[in-house]
Each structure stands twice: as structure tokens, then as C-alpha cells.
Design a protein around this motif. Structure first.
Motif, PDB file in Angstrom:
ATOM      1  N   ASP A 132       2.005  -4.661   1.800  1.00 25.11           N
ATOM      2  CA  ASP A 132       2.842  -5.825   2.101  1.00 25.11           C
ATOM      3  C   ASP A 132       3.722  -6.253   0.929  1.00 25.11           C
ATOM      4  OD1 ASP A 132       1.873  -5.944   4.646  1.00 25.11           O
ATOM      5  OD2 ASP A 132       0.434  -7.545   4.259  1.00 25.11           O
ATOM      6  N   PHE A 133       3.157  -6.223  -0.283  1.00 22.28           N
ATOM      7  CA  PHE A 133       3.857  -6.842  -1.414  1.00 22.28           C
ATOM      8  C   PHE A 133       4.368  -5.857  -2.463  1.00 22.28           C
ATOM      9  CE2 PHE A 133       0.642  -9.973   0.075  1.00 22.28           C
ATOM     10  CZ  PHE A 133       1.525 -10.878   0.633  1.00 22.28           C
ATOM     11  N   LEU A 134       3.659  -4.739  -2.656  1.00 21.77           N
ATOM     12  CA  LEU A 134       4.113  -3.778  -3.650  1.00 21.77           C
ATOM     13  C   LEU A 134       5.159  -2.842  -3.047  1.00 21.77           C
ATOM     14  CD1 LEU A 134       3.890  -2.495  -6.456  1.00 21.77           C
ATOM     15  CD2 LEU A 134       1.979  -1.105  -5.602  1.00 21.77           C
ATOM     16  N   TYR A 135       4.834  -2.211  -1.913  1.00 20.80           N
ATOM     17  CA  TYR A 135       5.756  -1.267  -1.285  1.00 20.80           C
ATOM     18  C   TYR A 135       6.591  -1.896  -0.176  1.00 20.80           C
ATOM     19  CZ  TYR A 135       2.995   2.051  -3.942  1.00 20.80           C
ATOM     20  OH  TYR A 135       2.366   2.713  -4.964  1.00 20.80           O
ATOM     21  N   GLN A 136       6.123  -3.025   0.357  1.00 20.61           N
ATOM     22  CA  GLN A 136       6.877  -3.835   1.315  1.00 20.61           C
ATOM     23  C   GLN A 136       7.404  -3.024   2.504  1.00 20.61           C
ATOM     24  OE1 GLN A 136       9.890  -6.007  -0.855  1.00 20.61           O
ATOM     25  NE2 GLN A 136       8.398  -7.023  -2.159  1.00 20.61           N
ATOM     26  N   ASP A 137       6.549  -2.121   2.990  1.00 23.29           N
ATOM     27  CA  ASP A 137       6.957  -1.293   4.130  1.00 23.29           C
ATOM     28  C   ASP A 137       5.697  -0.729   4.771  1.00 23.29           C
ATOM     29  OD1 ASP A 137       7.974   0.518   5.949  1.00 23.29           O
ATOM     30  OD2 ASP A 137       9.424   1.404   4.562  1.00 23.29           O
ATOM     31  N   ASP A 138       5.478  -1.036   6.046  1.00 27.75           N
ATOM     32  CA  ASP A 138       4.293  -0.537   6.743  1.00 27.75           C
ATOM     33  C   ASP A 138       4.264   0.983   6.813  1.00 27.75           C
ATOM     34  OD1 ASP A 138       3.417  -3.073   7.130  1.00 27.75           O
ATOM     35  OD2 ASP A 138       3.929  -3.194   9.263  1.00 27.75           O
TER      36      ASP A 138
ATOM     37  N   LEU B 115       4.820   2.932   4.453  1.00 21.47           N
ATOM     38  CA  LEU B 115       4.401   3.465   3.152  1.00 21.47           C
ATOM     39  C   LEU B 115       2.915   3.237   2.902  1.00 21.47           C
ATOM     40  CD1 LEU B 115       7.456   2.438   0.940  1.00 21.47           C
ATOM     41  CD2 LEU B 115       7.035   4.600   2.135  1.00 21.47           C
ATOM     42  N   LEU B 116       2.151   3.164   3.972  1.00 21.41           N
ATOM     43  CA  LEU B 116       0.711   2.973   3.850  1.00 21.41           C
ATOM     44  C   LEU B 116       0.064   4.083   3.031  1.00 21.41           C
ATOM     45  CD1 LEU B 116      -1.923   1.523   4.618  1.00 21.41           C
ATOM     46  CD2 LEU B 116      -1.863   2.731   6.821  1.00 21.41           C
ATOM     47  N   HIS B 117       0.609   5.296   3.122  1.00 22.61           N
ATOM     48  CA  HIS B 117       0.034   6.408   2.356  1.00 22.61           C
ATOM     49  C   HIS B 117       0.131   6.178   0.849  1.00 22.61           C
ATOM     50  CE1 HIS B 117       4.271   7.119   2.963  1.00 22.61           C
ATOM     51  NE2 HIS B 117       4.296   8.139   2.125  1.00 22.61           N
ATOM     52  N   TYR B 118       1.207   5.515   0.405  1.00 25.03           N
ATOM     53  CA  TYR B 118       1.315   5.176  -1.013  1.00 25.03           C
ATOM     54  C   TYR B 118       0.251   4.153  -1.412  1.00 25.03           C
ATOM     55  CZ  TYR B 118       5.853   7.556  -1.452  1.00 25.03           C
ATOM     56  OH  TYR B 118       6.861   8.492  -1.489  1.00 25.03           O
TER      57      TYR B 118
END
Length: 376
Positions: free
Chosen positions: A328-334, A336-339
Motif C-alpha cells: 500500500d505505502f512502499l510500492y503503492q500498487d496492488d 506489485l505484491l510480489h515485490y
């Protein structure tokens, strides 16, 4: 409080009561009508589960010879991986089964949803399973510390606290190191099925079946591998073999656990998850033995309770939330869950290995003191 009861009273009766209570609470979760009721019922499940480990650790340690206890505890801790794997597999199958009905209804309770029927189905058998504990013979208590010149006396809480604080490098390193492993493990377990759905287009049941099978097989083998490695190291003269085994497996898990979510291909991810799960789960059995075997019998239930409390708060509660926060806050994109999964394991596994390594000198000292405890 349950840990303190387990250090003095019948351990098998405490386990029986706990299993029965959490099974009834699981059924109650399936009968709830609103969020408040579900919240209360789920808290009851947790309260019941809290009564298992303190008496179980103590009971197992008193029931087996020293060279067997690592494998005995590993069989017990196998329930974590077997239960976790089956929950994903059976839970998905049951949900899909009940979702196939046009409507579901129970007498007295009325209409229910598929998820409620699933909880009721898995909770009810536990009430009967709990009765099996009544057939277990309670072993005599061994490795008792002397207190005011007598062995077997329950230790006052202030002296328990003093004993732990004097060995804080040992216990804190073990408990927080295990918590780091749990934060990565529980976080990944909570989010991998969703990752397979988002990234690779798996259905819920497919994700549960594939990931659950890996947890079931890889995690199960890992628990026994940890016990084997600890015995292998002990045979070569390492008195800190339990903790040393956790250092080695935590470090070995890192490349597989980081690479798995970043593979970009479902087959490669599943292949990498095999060794990642095996190595990362191998700490479970040896961790459970590591701190109780170098602690007086009168403290084992209470120490186990502290261990379970710390690892549950950090592992189950914080671990899954931290991973979600990365998304939610670091990658801010659902997408990018793998990251987020890769970042979590890249932080928590090295942290765990560092804490276990820091513990080694204190553990060797505690091992040398084992059996010669005098309190009061």
C-alpha cells in the motif's frame, strides 16, 4: 496464566480443555451474524489455542529421551505445516463445495454463507479429537530446579522474571529471532494465494491447492530436516546445535525465498518455493526444543507462553500487516505484491539469522548450566 498452570497441574487436562474450547469457538465463528460476534468468536479461538503449546512443550520434553526429543517436537510442530497446508487445500475445496449450493440453512440459525459452513465443518471434529488427550499418560516431571533447597516447588513469579532477565541475551534473541522468521513465514503464507490469483490468474481453489501442497510437503520435510541438522551438529560437539541449525537454515532460505515471487513464471515460482519452504520452516521444531531443554521444568510452561505471545503478536499480527503495508505505502500498487513478499523475506530472514548468531555464546553458557539450577 495458562503457562503457569501447566507448570504445576495436569498438562493433558489443560490440552483437552483448550482443544475443545477452540473447536467450539471455531464453530461459533461460523454461526455469527455480524462483525462484532465474529470478532468475539475469533478472539475465543485464539484464547483456546493459547492453551496448547505451554503444556504440550513440557509434556513432550518429559516423555522422551534427550536424543529423541528433537524429532518428537518436530512431529508436534509438523502440525503447523500440515495444518496450514491442509487449511489452504481443504478450506478451498469446502468453500467451493458449499458455494455450489443455491442456498444454505441451519435449523435454529437460518441462512448461512459458504464461508460459515466451511468454518463449522472444520471446527466440529475438533471436539471429538480433544477427547483423545484423555488417553495420554501424564509423565513425571524431570529437570526440576531447586527452590529454597527443595526440588519441585513452583517458583514465585518474581523469581521467574529474575531468571529470565539474567539470561535476557539468550531468551530475547531466541524469541525475537523466531518472531522474524514468523513475520516472513506468516506474511508470505497469508499473501501467496492472493499473489497467485493476481499474478498468474489462479482460481482461489487452485491457489490454495498448489501453495497448500508446497507448505504441506516442503514445510513438513523442513521440520524434520531441522531436527536432523541439529542432531548432526550435536554429534560433532556443538552444544549450541539447535540454535546453530537455525542460523544455517535461515541464511540458506534467503536466495530461494527472495527469488520465488520475482520469478515471473508460475512454474518457476512453485519450484523455488519448495526449497524456500523447506529451509524457512525447519526452525519450527528445533526452536521449540531449544529454549525449554535448557530451562527448569517449573518454568517451561511460562517460557513457552512468553514465546508464543511474542511470536504471535509479531508473526501473525504484524507480519501480515507489514507485508500489506509494503504494497500500500512502499510500492503503492496492488500489482506489485510480489515485490512486497520479496522485500519482507529479504529483511526478516537475515535479521533472524543475526539474532540467532548473537544468541550462540549465551546458549552455550546456559547449556553448561542445565540441570544445576538453584533459585531462591
Amino acid at each position: 496464566p495458562i503457562g503457569r498452570l501447566a507448570d504445576k497441574h495436569s498438562r493433558k487436562l489443560i490440552i483437552f480443555a483448550s482443544v475443545s474450547f477452540w473447536s467450539l469457538a471455531t464453530v461459533a465463528c461460523g454461526l455469527t451474524k455480524n462483525f462484532g460476534q465474529l470478532f468475539a468468536a475469533r478472539m475465543a479461538v485464539g484464547a483456546g489455542e493459547a492453551g496448547l503449546a505451554p503444556p504440550a512443550y513440557s509434556l513432550i520434553l518429559d516423555s522422551f529421551r534427550p536424543h529423541q526429543v528433537g524429532y518428537a517436537m518436530s512431529i508436534y510442530k509438523l502440525a503447523v505445516t500440515v495444518g496450514g497446508g491442509l487449511a489452504l487445500i481443504v478450506g478451498g475445496i469446502l468453500y467451493d463445495f458449499y458455494a455450489g449450493f443455491d442456498s444454505l440453512s441451519l435449523p435454529l440459525f437460518g441462512p448461512i454463507q459458504p464461508w460459515q459452513a466451511t468454518l463449522i465443518t472444520v471446527g466440529a471434529p475438533g471436539i471429538l479429537i480433544g477427547l483423545l488427550m484423555l488417553s495420554v499418560q501424564e509423565p513425571s516431571r524431570k529437570d526440576l530446579a531447586e527452590h529454597d533447597g527443595e526440588a519441585g516447588e513452583q517458583i514465585p513469579i518474581r523469581e521467574v522474571a529474575r531468571f529470565i532477565w539474567a539470561r535476557r541475551r539468550l531468551y530475547l534473541s531466541l524469541f525475537f529471532g523466531s518472531s522474524m522468521m514468523a513475520m516472513a513465514g506468516y506474511g508470505a503464507a497469508a499473501w501467496y494465494p492472493e499473489f497467485f490469483t493476481r499474478a498468474y490468474g489462479f482460481s482461489k481453489s487452485e491457489a490454495g491447492t498448489w501453495f497448500g501442497s508446497i507448505v504441506l510437503i516442503g514445510g513438513g520435510l523442513g521440520v524434520f530436516f531441522g531436527a536432523w541438522l541439529a542432531n548432526f551438529l550435536a554429534a560433532r560437539g556443538h552444544t549450541d546445535s539447535y540454535v546453530r541449525a537455525m542460523v544455517l537454515t535461515a541464511l540458506a532460505a534467503i536466495p530461494f525465498a527472495v527469488a520465488a515471487p520475482l520469478a515471473g513464471d508460475a512454474s518457476t515460482t512453485l519450484i523455488l518455493l519448495g526449497p524456500a519452504t523447506l529451509l524457512s520452516g525447519s526452525y519450527l521444531g528445533v526452536m521449540a526444543v531449544s529454549f525449554v531443554v535448557i530451562s527448569p521444568n517449573q518454568l517451561r510452561g511460562q517460557l513457552t507462553a512468553v514465546y508464543i505471545f511474542v511470536t504471535n503478536i509479531l508473526g501473525m499480527a504484524v507480519g501480515t500487516s507489514v507485508l500489506a503495508a509494503f504494497t500500500d505505502f512502499l510500492y503503492q500498487d496492488d500489482a506489485l505484491l510480489h515485490y512486497s513478499i520479496a522485500t519482507a523475506v529479504a529483511i526478516f530472514y537475515p535479521s533472524a539469522a543475526a539474532l540467532f548468531w548473537y544468541c550462540l555464546p549465551a546458549y552455550r553458557k546456559a547449556a553448561a548450566e542445565t540441570g544445576n539450577w538453584r533459585l531462591g
